[in-house]
Design a protein around this motif. Structure first.
Motif, PDB file in Angstrom:
ATOM      1  N   ARG A 180      -4.196   9.760  -4.923  1.00 55.20           N
ATOM      2  CA  ARG A 180      -3.232   8.761  -4.474  1.00 55.20           C
ATOM      3  C   ARG A 180      -1.970   8.912  -5.324  1.00 55.20           C
ATOM      4  O   ARG A 180      -2.038   9.407  -6.456  1.00 55.20           O
ATOM      5  N   HIS A 216     -11.574   9.188  -0.358  1.00 60.33           N
ATOM      6  CA  HIS A 216     -12.368   8.634  -1.453  1.00 60.33           C
ATOM      7  C   HIS A 216     -13.136   7.435  -0.892  1.00 60.33           C
ATOM      8  O   HIS A 216     -12.908   7.022   0.237  1.00 60.33           O
ATOM      9  N   HIS A 218     -15.421   3.637  -2.236  1.00 54.30           N
ATOM     10  CA  HIS A 218     -15.755   2.686  -3.299  1.00 54.30           C
ATOM     11  C   HIS A 218     -16.497   1.512  -2.673  1.00 54.30           C
ATOM     12  O   HIS A 218     -16.397   1.276  -1.466  1.00 54.30           O
ATOM     13  N   HIS A 269     -12.331   7.150   3.142  1.00 52.81           N
ATOM     14  CA  HIS A 269     -11.055   6.955   3.840  1.00 52.81           C
ATOM     15  C   HIS A 269      -9.993   7.875   3.259  1.00 52.81           C
ATOM     16  O   HIS A 269      -9.902   8.057   2.048  1.00 52.81           O
ATOM     17  N   GLN A 285      -8.259  -5.722  -3.010  1.00 55.57           N
ATOM     18  CA  GLN A 285      -9.710  -5.541  -3.031  1.00 55.57           C
ATOM     19  C   GLN A 285     -10.373  -6.501  -4.018  1.00 55.57           C
ATOM     20  O   GLN A 285      -9.718  -7.017  -4.919  1.00 55.57           O
TER      21      GLN A 285
HETATM   22 FE   LIG Z   1      -9.592   3.185  -1.285  1.00 53.46          FE
END
Ligand SMILES: [Fe+2]
Length: 302
Positions: A180, A216, A218, A269, A285
């Motif tokens: 990112r 990635h 999570h 994603h 998040q």
């Molecule tokens: Fe993410």
């Protein structure tokens, strides 16, 4: 002696272990919430509600978080009050101020700010305005608790600060093909978890024109705000990746400026910008909580 043993036995239930180790809960859906929801009508809060999908008796966008659009017409005001430990705001449109017990914060399009638990705040708009407002109220609803202590001091993140910080690392991040091109927004009171608050997390991520940011995954749920996007910019979301690191049978969530989509926990994603305009995403998040619990389990394709 009168006892409650018989009464309390009525509550008891048990399950054979191997057939019950993974309870059958509804999955968090990949759900878009278009900008049109906050672009018309009266001054009001628009909950991005998935409580039917999640089977909760309270509004929720993910098990722990509720996201909302707050539409405020020019020269109008609205108060927001929620039993939450953390609130995250991002200014979608317009300018104005928010009066809090800790003082008045002035804002304009592209700014963000956070609030700890509070007795309510009032937002005033100088022009047609909209806020993206997320908080951990559903987590507290689930636990049946009221917050009684501010766990961090409020913070204000200007658009200029976020853009400048991302701008500084842009070239290096692109050369190194980093996963990112962004900054995780922090607060000195939650520096240990490197998160925006002790429960909530946000990233200001640049998706440069023509670029792909590889998959990635999570365990936190992402309530992704497309803060700015041109055409043909999207996220691919899927449960598995193949041996090349590509997502198998992905769902495509299009980015549209000032709209939100949900990325479920554990799903891979990747971000794709096939336009000639840089795009920005502001995911919110429950990753502060996961980081503290050591359950974030973030993984990257090679
Ligand atoms: Fe993410």
């Amino acid at each position: 002696m009168s006892t409650v043993n018989t009464l309390w036995q009525q509550q008891v239930i048990s399950w054979e272990y191997t057939s019950a180790a993974t309870p059958d809960l509804n999955e968090v859906p990949i759900q878009p919430f278009p900008a049109s929801l906050h672009e018309q009508g009266d001054t009001r809060v628009i909950a991005l509600d998935l409580s039917k999908d999640l089977e909760t008796p309270y509004l929720a966008t993910s098990p722990n978080l509720l996201a909302n659009y707050v539409r405020i017409c020019a020269n109008e005001k609205i108060s927001t009050t929620v039993a939450a430990t953390s609130e995250v705001f991002f200014v979608l449109r317009g300018s104005g101020r928010t009066e809090t017990a800790d003082g008045t914060v002035v804002w304009q399009q592209g700014d963000a700010f956070t609030l700890p638990c509070n007795q309510g705040v009032t937002h005033f708009a100088d022009e047609d305005s909209a806020l993206y407002w997320s908080h951990d109220g559903p987590l507290l609803q689930y636990m049946g608790v009221q917050p009684n202590k501010a766990m961090f001091k409020p913070a204000y993140y200007s658009k200029a600060y976020m853009r400048d910080e991302v701008g500084k690392l842009r070239e290096t991040a692109m050369q190194e093909k980093r996963n990112r091109v962004g900054i995780i927004l922090g607060n000195t009171d939650s520096a240990k978890t490197k998160t925006m608050t002790h429960t909530m997390w946000s990233l200001f991520n640049l998706l440069p024109k023509g670029e792909v940011q590889k998959p990635h995954r999570h365990q936190s749920v992402a309530l992704d705000l497309a803060a700015f996007s041109g055409p043909d910019t999207y996220t691919l979301i899927g449960k598995k990746v193949d041996e090349n690191g590509d997502i198998i049978n992905p769902v495509k969530a299009m980015w549209a400026t000032n709209s939100v989509f949900v990325t479920p926990p554990g799903w891979w994603h990747s971000h794709h910008n096939e336009s000639d305009q840089d795009a920005y995403v502001f995911p919110v998040q429950d990753a502060g909580l996961h980081t503290y619990m050591r359950t974030l389990d973030i993984q990257f394709v090679r």
